[in-house]
Motif scaffolding. Structure first.
Motif, mmCIF file in Angstrom:
data_model
loop_
_atom_site.group_PDB
_atom_site.id
_atom_site.type_symbol
_atom_site.label_atom_id
_atom_site.label_comp_id
_atom_site.label_asym_id
_atom_site.label_seq_id
_atom_site.Cartn_x
_atom_site.Cartn_y
_atom_site.Cartn_z
ATOM 1 N N PHE A 283 87.698 39.410 30.660
ATOM 2 C CA PHE A 283 87.800 40.628 31.773
ATOM 3 C C PHE A 283 86.732 40.140 32.957
ATOM 4 C CE2 PHE A 283 85.459 44.071 34.022
ATOM 5 C CZ PHE A 283 86.588 44.613 34.491
ATOM 6 N N GLU A 284 87.537 39.641 34.137
ATOM 7 C CA GLU A 284 86.760 39.201 35.286
ATOM 8 C C GLU A 284 86.095 37.969 34.653
ATOM 9 O OE1 GLU A 284 87.033 40.462 38.217
ATOM 10 O OE2 GLU A 284 87.952 42.547 37.652
ATOM 11 N N SER A 285 84.763 37.706 35.060
ATOM 12 C CA SER A 285 84.250 36.388 34.639
ATOM 13 C C SER A 285 83.559 36.325 33.324
ATOM 14 C CB SER A 285 83.197 36.081 35.586
ATOM 15 O OG SER A 285 82.152 37.068 35.582
ATOM 16 N N ALA A 286 83.873 37.528 32.668
ATOM 17 C CA ALA A 286 83.506 37.630 31.065
ATOM 18 C C ALA A 286 84.413 37.177 29.764
ATOM 19 C CB ALA A 286 82.462 38.922 30.820
ATOM 20 N N ASP A 287 83.786 36.733 28.966
ATOM 21 C CA ASP A 287 84.579 36.513 27.752
ATOM 22 C C ASP A 287 84.249 37.836 26.868
ATOM 23 O OD1 ASP A 287 85.314 34.042 28.338
ATOM 24 O OD2 ASP A 287 83.623 33.172 27.245
ATOM 25 N N LEU A 288 85.462 38.359 25.943
ATOM 26 C CA LEU A 288 85.074 39.543 25.275
ATOM 27 C C LEU A 288 85.452 39.038 23.592
ATOM 28 C CD1 LEU A 288 87.389 41.915 27.166
ATOM 29 C CD2 LEU A 288 85.040 41.380 27.686
ATOM 30 N N ARG A 289 84.488 39.774 23.271
ATOM 31 C CA ARG A 289 84.248 39.518 21.646
ATOM 32 C C ARG A 289 84.278 41.018 20.855
ATOM 33 N NH1 ARG A 289 81.616 35.023 19.468
ATOM 34 N NH2 ARG A 289 81.800 35.973 17.477
ATOM 35 N N TYR A 290 85.026 41.099 19.991
ATOM 36 C CA TYR A 290 85.272 42.457 19.356
ATOM 37 C C TYR A 290 84.686 42.512 17.746
ATOM 38 C CZ TYR A 290 88.507 42.979 22.995
ATOM 39 O OH TYR A 290 89.023 42.970 24.151
ATOM 40 N N VAL A 291 84.112 43.691 17.302
ATOM 41 C CA VAL A 291 83.700 43.942 16.315
ATOM 42 C C VAL A 291 84.513 44.990 15.669
ATOM 43 C CG1 VAL A 291 81.503 45.055 14.883
ATOM 44 C CG2 VAL A 291 81.274 43.384 16.753
ATOM 45 N N ASP A 292 84.987 45.159 14.422
ATOM 46 C CA ASP A 292 86.002 46.077 13.768
ATOM 47 C C ASP A 292 85.076 47.400 13.510
ATOM 48 O OD1 ASP A 292 88.622 46.813 13.347
ATOM 49 O OD2 ASP A 292 88.524 46.211 11.342
ATOM 50 N N LEU A 293 84.491 48.144 14.336
ATOM 51 C CA LEU A 293 83.778 49.341 13.883
ATOM 52 C C LEU A 293 83.754 50.216 15.175
ATOM 53 C CD1 LEU A 293 80.765 48.070 11.886
ATOM 54 C CD2 LEU A 293 82.593 49.446 10.939
ATOM 55 N N ARG A 294 83.502 51.529 15.161
ATOM 56 C CA ARG A 294 83.392 52.169 16.409
ATOM 57 C C ARG A 294 81.780 51.913 16.711
ATOM 58 N NH1 ARG A 294 87.727 54.827 17.258
ATOM 59 N NH2 ARG A 294 89.221 55.466 15.519
ATOM 60 N N ALA A 295 81.768 52.113 18.248
ATOM 61 C CA ALA A 295 80.447 51.918 18.957
ATOM 62 C C ALA A 295 79.548 52.938 18.902
ATOM 63 C CB ALA A 295 80.800 51.399 20.380
ATOM 64 N N ASN A 296 80.133 54.088 18.550
ATOM 65 C CA ASN A 296 79.261 55.432 18.744
ATOM 66 C C ASN A 296 79.370 56.244 17.408
ATOM 67 O OD1 ASN A 296 78.724 55.579 21.604
ATOM 68 N ND2 ASN A 296 80.952 55.219 21.670
ATOM 69 N N GLY A 297 78.609 57.157 17.208
ATOM 70 C CA GLY A 297 78.476 57.996 15.849
ATOM 71 C C GLY A 297 77.719 57.150 15.045
ATOM 72 N N ALA A 298 78.112 57.228 13.735
ATOM 73 C CA ALA A 298 77.375 56.711 12.585
ATOM 74 C C ALA A 298 77.703 55.334 12.783
ATOM 75 C CB ALA A 298 77.980 57.512 11.452
ATOM 76 N N GLN A 299 78.900 54.648 13.197
ATOM 77 C CA GLN A 299 78.953 53.447 12.689
ATOM 78 C C GLN A 299 78.384 52.544 14.142
ATOM 79 O OE1 GLN A 299 83.225 52.207 12.689
ATOM 80 N NE2 GLN A 299 83.364 53.946 11.210
ATOM 81 N N SER A 300 77.607 53.204 14.718
ATOM 82 C CA SER A 300 76.880 52.658 16.015
ATOM 83 C C SER A 300 75.851 51.588 15.483
ATOM 84 C CB SER A 300 76.397 53.608 16.997
ATOM 85 O OG SER A 300 75.338 54.271 16.447
ATOM 86 N N ILE A 301 75.191 52.077 14.188
ATOM 87 C CA ILE A 301 74.100 50.954 14.013
ATOM 88 C C ILE A 301 74.620 49.789 13.291
ATOM 89 C CG2 ILE A 301 72.355 51.067 12.050
ATOM 90 C CD1 ILE A 301 71.662 53.734 12.389
ATOM 91 N N PRO A 302 75.581 49.867 12.468
ATOM 92 C CA PRO A 302 76.241 48.273 12.001
ATOM 93 C C PRO A 302 77.008 47.844 13.106
ATOM 94 C CG PRO A 302 77.478 50.200 10.921
ATOM 95 C CD PRO A 302 76.246 50.865 11.500
ATOM 96 N N TYR A 303 77.451 48.546 13.916
ATOM 97 C CA TYR A 303 78.146 47.717 15.041
ATOM 98 C C TYR A 303 77.231 47.150 15.746
ATOM 99 C CZ TYR A 303 80.917 47.661 19.795
ATOM 100 O OH TYR A 303 81.275 47.160 20.789
ATOM 101 N N ASP A 304 76.026 47.730 16.324
ATOM 102 C CA ASP A 304 75.137 46.619 17.169
ATOM 103 C C ASP A 304 74.343 45.777 16.177
ATOM 104 O OD1 ASP A 304 75.663 48.663 19.172
ATOM 105 O OD2 ASP A 304 73.628 49.391 19.202
ATOM 106 N N VAL A 305 74.183 45.911 14.824
ATOM 107 C CA VAL A 305 73.584 45.000 14.193
ATOM 108 C C VAL A 305 74.791 43.847 14.040
ATOM 109 C CG1 VAL A 305 72.610 44.367 12.039
ATOM 110 C CG2 VAL A 305 72.161 46.404 13.013
ATOM 111 N N ILE A 306 75.705 43.922 13.701
ATOM 112 C CA ILE A 306 76.603 42.643 13.701
ATOM 113 C C ILE A 306 76.904 42.294 14.801
ATOM 114 C CG2 ILE A 306 79.209 42.372 13.536
ATOM 115 C CD1 ILE A 306 79.220 44.769 11.214
ATOM 116 N N SER A 307 76.893 42.770 16.112
ATOM 117 C CA SER A 307 76.969 42.404 17.358
ATOM 118 C C SER A 307 75.791 41.262 17.652
ATOM 119 C CB SER A 307 77.256 43.301 18.620
ATOM 120 O OG SER A 307 78.286 44.169 18.259
ATOM 121 N N LEU A 308 74.747 41.874 17.350
ATOM 122 C CA LEU A 308 73.439 41.253 17.478
ATOM 123 C C LEU A 308 73.318 39.639 16.714
ATOM 124 C CD1 LEU A 308 70.513 43.831 17.420
ATOM 125 C CD2 LEU A 308 70.608 42.030 18.869
ATOM 126 N N TRP A 309 73.877 39.716 15.455
ATOM 127 C CA TRP A 309 74.162 38.590 14.591
ATOM 128 C C TRP A 309 75.027 37.569 15.087
ATOM 129 C CZ3 TRP A 309 71.952 35.806 11.291
ATOM 130 C CH2 TRP A 309 72.622 34.783 10.506
#
Length: 359
Positions: free
Chosen positions: A54-80
């Motif tokens: 997107f524009e000048s950025a590469d995009l990576r995907y995590v197979d979880l929702r970014a909000n609600g209860a899944q936001s914690i593992p979503y952010d932790v996996i993204s960090l890793w």
């Protein structure tokens, strides 16, 4: 330098304030020809399409929702993933994954900058265990990030008073709201001019208070929100939808329609009493419309004490009755002046990238 942006649904922004922030940081990165490599982590569940750029950025995907209860593992996996892929700077938007930061600080040399958002654990919708987790996450974000960003001085004051740490105060841009594509049309059946409110229909946004005030007035109100989202919103819709001066409109996301709606507003009502600098408020300030907002510290800071303020339905009704054309013009002009000085994406982008470039 390799920079990762984590904690959002993804770009381009279609959901909320952090997504709009991430999108405009990417656009700033491209516009200025910044020499860093930029990657944005996105939710595969919340995006129908999965482009890799997107524009000048590469995009990576995590197979979880970014909000609600899944936001914690979503952010932790993204960090890793960001650490494993060698990113030097990590911009974490929100505190959902912050409880993992002590471990990441042990295994990684990446520099972490966290925008802690509003004081999430104080929001009315969070109870019990969820509130405890959010409060612990805020503590971890403040103690284990290399730098902390608050979007409002009142939040920075809270962090200093509670934890003894100083924050960088960087708000949001709102000038993108002046740009639009598509037809500038509003829903049929609305009056030529009206008071406007635009928000999620939640108790902390004092929607019931605003509707109660207008129930005593003849002034037309157009209130845009997710009226079928929860018991609170459905009850309000059932109670007030029959009033002739109240127009309860379902969410509008199309930029042309939003622009037209804002242009026709004679006054803007902002009931948010939690969070920090609210994106919808700073967006509306660019339109030069008089603003009557809840008198919490966050909103007073955002508007530099130059708007009209209320905390009860009676106060709001009184402010509306006393708002004459001369005062309305003066308040609107002051809101636009503040917005141009403080809430442009050029200014916000520059502040973020200066902080990301720090050693």
């Amino acid at each position: 330098m390799r920079i990762a942006i984590l904690g959002t649904v993804g770009v381009p922004g279609r959901y909320g304030g952090f997504e709009t922030l991430a999108e405009n940081l990417v656009r700033y990165h491209k516009r200025t020809g910044h020499r860093s490599a930029l990657t944005v982590w996105c939710s595969a569940k919340d995006n129908c399409e999965h482009p890799v750029h997107f524009e000048s950025a590469d995009l990576r995907y995590v197979d979880l929702r970014a909000n609600g209860a899944q936001s914690i593992p979503y952010d932790v996996i993204s960090l890793w993933q960001a650490v494993r892929s060698g990113h030097d700077r990590i911009l974490l938007l929100g505190v959902s994954g912050a409880l993992a930061l002590p471990l990441f600080r042990l295994i990684s040399q990446s520099r972490v900058i966290t925008n802690i958002d509003g004081i999430e654990w104080k929001r009315e919708k969070w109870k019990g265990l969820a509130r405890l987790v959010l409060r612990a996450s805020e503590w971890a974000a403040v103690h284990f990030s290399h730098e902390v960003i608050a979007d409002n001085q009142a939040i920075a004051d809270h962090v200093r008073e509670t934890y003894g740490f100083n924050c960088h105060v960087i708000a949001y841009g709102g000038d993108h709201a002046l740009d639009h594509i598509g037809k500038a049309e509003v829903p049929a059946g609305l009056p030529p001019h009206f008071a406007l409110a635009l928000c999620r229909i939640e108790p902390e946004n004092n929607v019931d208070l605003i509707l109660e005030a207008f129930d005593e007035l003849d002034t037309p109100l157009v209130f845009v929100g997710n009226w079928d989202n929860n018991a609170y919103s459905r009850d309000l819709k059932a109670r007030y939808s029959g009033r002739p001066n109240l127009h309860l409109v379902d969410p509008i996301y199309e930029s042309g329609a939003l622009h037209a709606l804002r242009r026709r507003a004679s006054v803007y009502l902002h009931g948010h009493s939690a969070g920090g600098t609210n994106p919808s408020l700073v967006e509306m300030m660019h339109f030069g419309v008089p603003i009557i907002t809840h008198g919490c510290a966050f909103n007073r800071n955002s508007t530099e004490g130059q708007a009209y303020y209320f905390k009860t339905a009676a106060e709001l009704a009184d402010r509306l009755r006393r708002l004459n054309p001369e005062d309305a013009a003066q308040i609107g002009a002051k809101m636009r002046e503040i917005a141009k000085r403080r809430y442009t994406w050029e200014r916000i982008g520059e502040a973020y990238f200066q902080l990301l470039e720090r050693n």
